[in-house]
Design an enzyme around this catalytic site. Sequence first.
Site, PDB file in Angstrom:
ATOM      1  N   TYR A 105       2.940   9.863  -0.168  1.00  0.00           N
ATOM      2  CA  TYR A 105       4.048   9.286   0.611  1.00  0.00           C
ATOM      3  C   TYR A 105       5.391   9.559  -0.080  1.00  0.00           C
ATOM      4  O   TYR A 105       6.445   9.332   0.514  1.00  0.00           O
ATOM      5  CB  TYR A 105       3.884   7.770   0.804  1.00  0.00           C
ATOM      6  CG  TYR A 105       2.605   7.318   1.470  1.00  0.00           C
ATOM      7  CD1 TYR A 105       1.772   8.212   2.139  1.00  0.00           C
ATOM      8  CD2 TYR A 105       2.212   5.981   1.433  1.00  0.00           C
ATOM      9  CE1 TYR A 105       0.594   7.782   2.732  1.00  0.00           C
ATOM     10  CE2 TYR A 105       1.043   5.550   2.027  1.00  0.00           C
ATOM     11  CZ  TYR A 105       0.233   6.450   2.672  1.00  0.00           C
ATOM     12  OH  TYR A 105      -0.930   6.019   3.250  1.00  0.00           O
TER      13      TYR A 105
ATOM     14  N   ASP B  64       0.852  -1.194   0.000  1.00  0.00           N
ATOM     15  CA  ASP B  64       0.000   0.000   0.000  1.00  0.00           C
ATOM     16  C   ASP B  64       0.888   1.245   0.000  1.00  0.00           C
ATOM     17  O   ASP B  64       1.619   1.494   0.957  1.00  0.00           O
ATOM     18  CB  ASP B  64      -0.891  -0.009   1.252  1.00  0.00           C
ATOM     19  CG  ASP B  64      -1.854   1.165   1.270  1.00  0.00           C
ATOM     20  OD1 ASP B  64      -2.930   1.052   0.670  1.00  0.00           O
ATOM     21  OD2 ASP B  64      -1.506   2.217   1.873  1.00  0.00           O
TER      22      ASP B  64
ATOM     23  N   HIS C 140      -7.452   9.646  -2.017  1.00  0.00           N
ATOM     24  CA  HIS C 140      -6.859   9.520  -0.679  1.00  0.00           C
ATOM     25  C   HIS C 140      -7.743  10.146   0.411  1.00  0.00           C
ATOM     26  O   HIS C 140      -7.938   9.564   1.476  1.00  0.00           O
ATOM     27  CB  HIS C 140      -5.471  10.169  -0.682  1.00  0.00           C
ATOM     28  CG  HIS C 140      -4.545   9.643   0.362  1.00  0.00           C
ATOM     29  ND1 HIS C 140      -3.183   9.538   0.168  1.00  0.00           N
ATOM     30  CD2 HIS C 140      -4.754   9.185   1.613  1.00  0.00           C
ATOM     31  CE1 HIS C 140      -2.613   9.047   1.249  1.00  0.00           C
ATOM     32  NE2 HIS C 140      -3.547   8.830   2.157  1.00  0.00           N
TER      33      HIS C 140
ATOM     34  N   LYS D 158      -2.648   5.958  -4.204  1.00  0.00           N
ATOM     35  CA  LYS D 158      -3.745   6.898  -3.920  1.00  0.00           C
ATOM     36  C   LYS D 158      -3.425   8.267  -4.493  1.00  0.00           C
ATOM     37  O   LYS D 158      -2.266   8.691  -4.470  1.00  0.00           O
ATOM     38  CB  LYS D 158      -3.951   7.021  -2.399  1.00  0.00           C
ATOM     39  CG  LYS D 158      -3.897   5.705  -1.651  1.00  0.00           C
ATOM     40  CD  LYS D 158      -4.133   5.870  -0.163  1.00  0.00           C
ATOM     41  CE  LYS D 158      -3.739   4.611   0.578  1.00  0.00           C
ATOM     42  NZ  LYS D 158      -2.320   4.553   0.940  1.00  0.00           N
TER      43      LYS D 158
HETATM   44  N1  LIG Z   1      -5.487   6.208   3.686  1.00  0.00           N
HETATM   45  C1  LIG Z   1      -4.940   6.909   4.653  1.00  0.00           C
HETATM   46  O1  LIG Z   1      -5.274   8.091   4.867  1.00  0.00           O
HETATM   47  C2  LIG Z   1      -3.889   6.267   5.506  1.00  0.00           C
HETATM   48  C3  LIG Z   1      -3.483   6.901   6.695  1.00  0.00           C
HETATM   49  C4  LIG Z   1      -2.526   6.269   7.473  1.00  0.00           C
HETATM   50  C5  LIG Z   1      -1.993   5.050   7.072  1.00  0.00           C
HETATM   51  N2  LIG Z   1      -2.382   4.468   5.888  1.00  0.00           N
HETATM   52  C6  LIG Z   1      -1.811   3.178   5.419  1.00  0.00           C
HETATM   53  O2  LIG Z   1      -1.914   2.232   6.469  1.00  0.00           O
HETATM   54  C7  LIG Z   1      -0.606   1.720   6.756  1.00  0.00           C
HETATM   55  C8  LIG Z   1      -0.494   1.316   8.204  1.00  0.00           C
HETATM   56  O3  LIG Z   1      -0.753   2.409   9.071  1.00  0.00           O
HETATM   57  P1  LIG Z   1       0.401   3.162   9.900  1.00  0.00           P
HETATM   58  O4  LIG Z   1       1.713   2.997   9.240  1.00  0.00           O
HETATM   59  O5  LIG Z   1      -0.102   4.535  10.149  1.00  0.00           O
HETATM   60  O6  LIG Z   1       0.381   2.463  11.325  1.00  0.00           O
HETATM   61  P2  LIG Z   1       0.429   0.954  11.874  1.00  0.00           P
HETATM   62  O7  LIG Z   1       0.715  -0.011  10.788  1.00  0.00           O
HETATM   63  O8  LIG Z   1      -0.786   0.773  12.718  1.00  0.00           O
HETATM   64  O9  LIG Z   1       1.677   1.031  12.879  1.00  0.00           O
HETATM   65  C9  LIG Z   1       2.980   1.260  12.437  1.00  0.00           C
HETATM   66  C10 LIG Z   1       3.846   1.540  13.656  1.00  0.00           C
HETATM   67  O10 LIG Z   1       3.817   0.415  14.536  1.00  0.00           O
HETATM   68  C11 LIG Z   1       5.146  -0.110  14.717  1.00  0.00           C
HETATM   69  N3  LIG Z   1       5.021  -1.578  14.621  1.00  0.00           N
HETATM   70  C12 LIG Z   1       4.875  -2.328  13.507  1.00  0.00           C
HETATM   71  N4  LIG Z   1       4.740  -3.632  13.829  1.00  0.00           N
HETATM   72  C13 LIG Z   1       4.795  -3.706  15.165  1.00  0.00           C
HETATM   73  C14 LIG Z   1       4.717  -4.778  16.086  1.00  0.00           C
HETATM   74  N5  LIG Z   1       4.542  -6.034  15.679  1.00  0.00           N
HETATM   75  N6  LIG Z   1       4.796  -4.495  17.415  1.00  0.00           N
HETATM   76  C15 LIG Z   1       4.970  -3.210  17.830  1.00  0.00           C
HETATM   77  N7  LIG Z   1       5.051  -2.148  17.016  1.00  0.00           N
HETATM   78  C16 LIG Z   1       4.968  -2.396  15.686  1.00  0.00           C
HETATM   79  C17 LIG Z   1       5.979   0.480  13.599  1.00  0.00           C
HETATM   80  O11 LIG Z   1       7.297   0.737  14.042  1.00  0.00           O
HETATM   81  P3  LIG Z   1       8.595   0.122  13.290  1.00  0.00           P
HETATM   82  O12 LIG Z   1       8.546   0.594  11.867  1.00  0.00           O
HETATM   83  O13 LIG Z   1       9.715   0.688  14.092  1.00  0.00           O
HETATM   84  O14 LIG Z   1       8.468  -1.373  13.410  1.00  0.00           O
HETATM   85  C18 LIG Z   1       5.296   1.800  13.309  1.00  0.00           C
HETATM   86  O15 LIG Z   1       5.741   2.810  14.191  1.00  0.00           O
HETATM   87  C19 LIG Z   1       0.308   2.880   6.360  1.00  0.00           C
HETATM   88  O16 LIG Z   1       1.656   2.521   6.318  1.00  0.00           O
HETATM   89  C20 LIG Z   1      -0.316   3.278   5.063  1.00  0.00           C
HETATM   90  O17 LIG Z   1       0.043   2.383   4.026  1.00  0.00           O
HETATM   91  C21 LIG Z   1      -3.329   5.068   5.113  1.00  0.00           C
END
Ligand SMILES: NC(=O)c1ccc[n+]([C@@H]2O[C@H](COP(=O)([O-])OP(=O)(O)OC[C@H]3O[C@@H](n4cnc5c(N)ncnc54)[C@H](OP(=O)(O)O)[C@@H]3O)[C@@H](O)[C@H]2O)c1
Length: 286
Positions: free
Chosen positions: A55, A50, A113, A80
């Site tokens: 980004y 994704d 997005h 997006k």
């Molecule tokens: N459409 C939208 O508006 C929108 C908005 C936000 C996000 N997104 C998408 O959704 C994806 C995921 O959301 P996100 O990146 O915001 O947050 P997330 O996946 O909920 O969390 C990522 C965070 O958690 C840590 N982490 C990952 N695996 C872990 C584990 N097993 N145990 C503990 N901590 C862990 C990571 O740190 P480390 O990297 O240090 O492991 C990072 O800081 C994004 O990357 C993006 O592709 C879309």
Amino acid sequence: MTTTAWSGPVVTLNDGHTIPQLGFGTADVSTSDIVTAVSMALEIGYRHIDTAQMYQNERGVGQAIAASDIPRDELFITSKLSNRYHEPDDARRAFDQTLTDLGLDRIDLFLIHWPLPTLYGGDFVSTWKTLTEFVGDGRARSVGVSNFQPAHLTRIIEQTGVIPAVNQIEVHPFFTNEAARTAAHEHNVVVEAWSPIAQGKVNAEKELSAIGGNYGKSPAQVTLRWHIERGDVVFPKSMKADRMRENLEIFDFSLTPDEVAAISSLNQGEAGRLGPNPDVMAWIPR
Ligand SMILES: NC(=O)c1ccc[n+]([C@@H]2O[C@H](COP(=O)([O-])OP(=O)(O)OC[C@H]3O[C@@H](n4cnc5c(N)ncnc54)[C@H](OP(=O)(O)O)[C@@H]3O)[C@@H](O)[C@H]2O)c1
């Protein structure tokens, strides 16, 4: 590199195409880290990536794809539209650039997005119509939306007759976003849950640790399993190989209905929201 196909669950979209239910997120992964991160994720077994124009890492995603031996049809790639490019001609140009940057002649899923209801005269309907052209010309297999509130979703469906394949919205145990999930389900739109592990905050939640203790799983794994059992698509992001593996190892246990309910009850409503409220989100990148 081993090129095993995705063996985890897939979800069928309303246009008949399928999407791996678990993928790899790339928000906030910098230009310097993106090739390494995506290459590592592909090596570990992720087949769904994704990304997004905002980004600023699509080129690196494309380089990692090109460097892998994975057949194109075993990968699922989402991007997006930038908030800057909602005008139809801008959206067309930006979509061309996405394909160029990813090095692909077809993307699996392309999303608006954010709806930006206070910008562009509130006209996200023209933007949605423009995305549907990309399905028509075969350059997007599926199109959908992100951060659409129930009224936004209803409006584009009523005014165009075209139902988005997905709505990618913030969902995690502290913000279950049920109104938006319910609206999506009413229209047979698949929910993609962003920030599925609440940006790592689930790890400090005692209830999730206790449930994980029943299965030898971490709070992050329990949370991802909760999403999977509710039918949502997820793509946790990590820069660390051990966490990328951990986040994939969620298909060898299942939660009881009581555990699913207990996790859902961690919902704090609006207080649990981590990202912007889509009704007022009006940020445009420079
Ligand atoms: N459409 C939208 O508006 C929108 C908005 C936000 C996000 N997104 C998408 O959704 C994806 C995921 O959301 P996100 O990146 O915001 O947050 P997330 O996946 O909920 O969390 C990522 C965070 O958690 C840590 N982490 C990952 N695996 C872990 C584990 N097993 N145990 C503990 N901590 C862990 C990571 O740190 P480390 O990297 O240090 O492991 C990072 O800081 C994004 O990357 C993006 O592709 C879309």
